[in-house]
Write an enzyme that holds these catalytic residues in place. Structure first.
Site, short mmCIF file in Angstrom:
data_model
loop_
_atom_site.label_atom_id
_atom_site.label_comp_id
_atom_site.label_asym_id
_atom_site.label_seq_id
_atom_site.Cartn_x
_atom_site.Cartn_y
_atom_site.Cartn_z
N LYS A 260 3.28 7.05 4.04
CA LYS A 260 2.53 5.69 4.39
C LYS A 260 1.67 5.55 5.74
O LYS A 260 1.33 4.51 6.34
CB LYS A 260 3.10 4.87 3.80
CG LYS A 260 3.47 4.78 2.27
CD LYS A 260 3.66 3.66 1.65
CE LYS A 260 5.81 3.86 1.87
NZ LYS A 260 6.04 2.73 1.19
N ARG B 71 13.73 -2.87 -7.69
CA ARG B 71 12.11 -2.72 -7.96
C ARG B 71 11.80 -3.60 -9.59
O ARG B 71 12.38 -2.81 -10.57
CB ARG B 71 11.57 -1.87 -7.55
CG ARG B 71 12.06 -1.43 -6.01
CD ARG B 71 10.89 -2.20 -5.31
NE ARG B 71 10.76 -1.69 -3.98
CZ ARG B 71 9.83 -0.57 -3.57
NH1 ARG B 71 9.21 -0.10 -4.42
NH2 ARG B 71 9.85 -0.18 -2.50
N PRO C 294 0.75 -1.08 -0.11
CA PRO C 294 -0.10 0.34 -0.13
C PRO C 294 1.12 1.49 -0.11
O PRO C 294 1.75 1.62 0.75
CB PRO C 294 -0.80 0.24 1.28
CG PRO C 294 -1.16 -1.59 1.89
CD PRO C 294 1.09 -1.98 1.17
N GLU C 295 0.57 1.78 -0.74
CA GLU C 295 1.75 4.01 -1.18
C GLU C 295 0.22 4.98 -0.36
O GLU C 295 -0.75 3.86 0.12
CB GLU C 295 1.57 3.42 -2.59
CG GLU C 295 3.03 2.54 -2.71
CD GLU C 295 3.61 2.30 -2.19
OE1 GLU C 295 4.28 3.67 -1.49
OE2 GLU C 295 4.95 1.17 -2.37
#
Length: 272
Positions: A58, A262, A2-3
């Site tokens: 976040k 990433r 979750p960002e």
């Protein structure tokens, strides 16, 4: 993971259900998350009321009426949902906050990389928060800020904008999408960005994040909003998760390669 848009979507979704309603019970089923949960919270939170729900990067910051702040991080796979008290907890439902109106704020985290902490001090000075860069949707984050911060930086621009010390909330999905729309190669050194490119990138980051928040975050992996419904931003992704597919602008195959562990997807033609 979750960002920022997912966390902001969660904050907006749960706030009407948890603010100004007394907490009647706290259930801690598993106290070993990223850091151990203080078991005393199950005793000293009931009877208290949450008076404000904020977000920093976040992190969700829930202000308690006794001056404490609950710091909640969703980790890699966590979510917060409002559920009915009759809904049985699942295997990965670790925390319940029950309120006087009867409904429950439930924390679900299969990988247990999240955090649930409490502080009596200013949360802005907490070790997890004090180093964070500006919020991307505020006036503090703009093209001139990016230009000044990027001078003499040899780091790839994608990795640089994902650094929470530079700006919070630009996760992998949103970095890929923003750089594509800004027509900036993700491997370009941040210090080589021109002033106009920095202004363009800042504006696009704001627009991408704002649009994702409006659409409820992404549907990737485990994320659901506070109402238990998935987001829909993933349906509008231009490059992320589309390596090898045609570029939506020029139709050339999108390149996919790892960068700082990433997945990075970009168009070698449009982002040259």
């Amino acid at each position: 993971m979750p960002e920022l848009p997912e966390v902001e979507t969660t904050r907006r979704g749960i706030a009407p259900h948890i603010l100004h309603h007394p907490i009647t019970a706290v259930t801690l089923r598993h106290t070993q998350l990223r850091w151990p949960i203080d078991k005393a919270l199950s005793r000293n939170l009931p009877g208290r009321t949450l008076v404000r729900a904020d977000r920093r990067g976040k992190y969700l910051l829930l202000a308690v009426d006794d001056g404490r702040t609950l710091i909640w991080h969703l980790g890699m796979s966590g979510s917060l949902r409002i559920v009915e008290p009759t809904e049985p907890p699942g295997k990965h439902d670790h925390i319940d906050l029950r309120f006087a109106h009867g409904r429950v704020l439930r924390y679900h985290d299969p990988r247990r990389f999240g955090a649930f902490l409490a502080t009596a001090d200013d949360p802005a000075q907490h070790a997890l928060i004090c180093h964070l860069g500006p919020e991307p949707l505020t006036d503090d984050f703009n093209g001139e800020y990016l230009y000044e911060r990027s001078r003499k930086r040899s780091t790839a621009v994608k990795s640089w904008i994902m650094d929470s010390r530079v700006v919070v909330g630009v996760g992998n999905i949103y970095a890929n999408e923003s750089l594509f729309l800004a027509k900036i190669h993700p491997l370009r050194a941040a210090g080589k960005l021109t002033r106009p490119a920095c202004h363009r990138l800042a504006d696009i980051i704001k627009a991408v994040l704002a649009r994702s928040i409006t659409q409820g975050g992404t549907t990737l992996r485990d994320f659901v909003g506070g109402d238990g419904k998935p987001g829909y931003f993933a349906q509008q992704l231009n490059v992320y998760g589309r390596g090898g597919e045609p570029c939506p602008v020029c139709a050339k195959p999108l390149t996919e390669k790892p960068l700082s562990q990433r997945t990075t997807v970009y168009c070698t033609h449009c982002q040259n």
